[in-house]
Write an enzyme that holds these catalytic residues in place. Structure first.
Site, PDB file in Angstrom:
ATOM      1  N   THR A  70       0.831  -1.213   0.000  1.00 14.18           N
ATOM      2  CA  THR A  70       0.000   0.000   0.000  1.00 14.18           C
ATOM      3  C   THR A  70       0.857   1.252   0.000  1.00 14.18           C
ATOM      4  OG1 THR A  70      -1.904  -1.051   1.062  1.00 14.18           O
ATOM      5  CG2 THR A  70      -1.678   1.324   1.342  1.00 14.18           C
ATOM      6  N   ASN A 149      -5.377  -9.021  -8.124  1.00 14.34           N
ATOM      7  CA  ASN A 149      -5.335  -9.749  -6.851  1.00 14.34           C
ATOM      8  C   ASN A 149      -6.613 -10.506  -6.553  1.00 14.34           C
ATOM      9  OD1 ASN A 149      -6.165  -6.813  -6.532  1.00 14.34           O
ATOM     10  ND2 ASN A 149      -6.912  -7.659  -4.605  1.00 14.34           N
ATOM     11  N   SER A 198       5.230  -6.406  -1.888  1.00 12.67           N
ATOM     12  CA  SER A 198       4.914  -6.595  -0.476  1.00 12.67           C
ATOM     13  C   SER A 198       5.489  -7.928  -0.025  1.00 12.67           C
ATOM     14  CB  SER A 198       3.399  -6.568  -0.259  1.00 12.67           C
ATOM     15  OG  SER A 198       3.081  -6.782   1.097  1.00 12.67           O
ATOM     16  N   HIS A 200       4.978  -9.952   2.538  1.00 17.16           N
ATOM     17  CA  HIS A 200       4.179 -11.035   3.097  1.00 17.16           C
ATOM     18  C   HIS A 200       3.364 -11.785   2.047  1.00 17.16           C
ATOM     19  CE1 HIS A 200      -0.068  -9.418   3.367  1.00 17.16           C
ATOM     20  NE2 HIS A 200       0.581  -8.312   3.066  1.00 17.16           N
ATOM     21  N   CYS A 325     -19.173  -6.428   3.036  1.00 17.39           N
ATOM     22  CA  CYS A 325     -20.513  -6.446   3.642  1.00 17.39           C
ATOM     23  C   CYS A 325     -20.794  -5.106   4.311  1.00 17.39           C
ATOM     24  CB  CYS A 325     -20.622  -7.562   4.676  1.00 17.39           C
ATOM     25  SG  CYS A 325     -20.558  -9.201   3.954  1.00 17.39           S
TER      26      CYS A 325
END
Length: 388
Positions: A70, A149, A198, A200, A325
């Site tokens: 990000t 992604n 990134s 991870h 949601c």
């Protein structure tokens, strides 16, 4: 346990955990300090930068450490347009970008930049002719992801780079978070100016990443302070995480060919199992060469994604949903809507993502469990539709 959510995050390699623990214990100095402990830490950071650069076939000075994908995306986009706004006011991205890119462009639009959001076809692919039509003398940045992604569609990064060779003033940024260490990324051959990673996502530590920034390209910093990372990203470097990331990148590149071959076989088996269930609909292109080998996406129209996720969890199988949601009502996926899918498909998606750790037996186990779960849920879906 069968973990199939590698696109969200990955279990770190044991070697990464051990290395980070050792660095935390023995090399806790601040890399900016002048004493021996600081110099040792600085050397570790430099070595990590060199390891990553060698894997990517770039020079160490082109690697800038960040807190993750990000921040890398924000630094690339905001840093570039702020630095080169004198060249123009037009920027281009696609409608299927990760939120850290898409929402950054929305913010820049509010600041007065003119933004073109390129559509995609029914497979989720950006069209080169539409990009070419969108380019103007006022364009200063194009940002297109390497792999989506959510549903795994690969984008024509090499072809876009070739197109942009005729527009030398246009900066090309690639969100490569789902591609680094898995698929070919070569900045010089693909004419990429900036790309994000990134740790991870490739079995490194969370909270760290890097931005490749082509030599000679300047970025306006997002953070001001100590002037670390050649003045682009102030803040004391996370030495253990940076070293752990370098190890994860090296391991990934050492096994990249094996990764592609193995995950391609896995994808074939996952897809075969999903296609055998009539109620399910695969997303993306029918041509496997268009799709990243490590991501499969499908929809179960009419069935809440969360229900299917938790039903599979009862079998110790962990997958993910991209649906958001709000007030108990599912919202359709922005990405799937952009591909032309109706609400019944766009709001009920499931993503599988995996690595070298999974086996063909695991794929077969998933297929059996999925069929069992769908058969159990069908009566529930029918009764829900009747109430509507």
């Amino acid at each position: 346990m069968l973990y199939l959510d590698y696109a969200a995050t990955t279990p770190p390699y044991d070697e990464v955990v051990d290395t980070m623990a050792e660095v935390m214990k023995k090399h806790f100095g601040n890399p900016s300090s002048l004493h021996r402990l600081g110099l040792e830490a600085e050397q570790l950071v430099s070595q990590a930068r060199a390891v990553i650069a060698k894997c990517l076939n770039v020079i160490p000075e082109e690697i800038r450490f960040t807190s993750g994908g990000t921040e890398s995306n924000n630094l690339a986009i905001q840093g570039a347009v702020s630095q080169y706004r004198h060249r123009g006011n037009h920027i281009i991205t696609s409608v299927i970008e990760h939120a850290s890119v898409y929402e950054t462009f929305q913010q820049l639009e509010q600041q007065g930049f003119r933004v073109t959001y390129l559509p995609v076809d029914e497979t989720g692919c950006v069209k080169l002719d539409q990009l070419e039509q969108a380019l103007t003398d006022d364009t200063i940045l194009v940002s297109i992801m390497a792999v989506n992604n959510e549903m795994g569609r690969m984008q024509p990064i090499t072809e876009i780079g070739e197109l942009l060779r005729s527009y030398p003033k246009v900066i090309f940024h690639v969100d490569a978070v789902q591609a680094v260490g898995k698929l070919p990324i070569d900045p010089s051959k693909q004419r990429i100016d900036l790309f994000s990673c990134s740790a991870h996502k490739l079995r490194g530590p969370k909270g760290t990443g890097f931005l490749y920034c082509r030599q000679g390209l300047e970025l306006r910093p997002l953070l001001w302070g100590g002037g670390q990372e050649a003045g682009v990203r102030s803040g004391t470097e996370n030495v253990p995480a940076v070293v752990g990331m370098a190890k994860a990148v090296r391991i990934a590149y050492d096994h990249r060919q094996q990764f592609v071959e193995h995950t391609s076989k896995l994808r074939e088996q996952f897809v075969e199992g999903i296609r055998a269930i009539p109620e399910l609909k695969l997303s993306g292109s029918d041509n496997a060469a268009d799709m990243a080998p490590h991501i499969v996406h499908f929809s179960f129209p009419g069935m809440k994604s969360e229900v299917l996720v938790h039903a599979l969890e009862q079998h110790q199988i962990y997958v993910s949903t991209r649906s958001a949601c709000s007030s108990g009502a599912e919202l359709p996926s922005r990405v799937l809507h952009a591909m032309g899918y109706d609400d019944a498909r766009a709001a009920h998606g499931i993503r599988l993502s995996y690595s070298l750790s999974q086996t063909l037996e695991d794929a077969e186990r998933f297929s059996h469990a999925l069929r069992e779960v769908v058969e159990k849920l069908k009566p529930t879906m029918t009764s829900q539709n009747r109430r509507r």
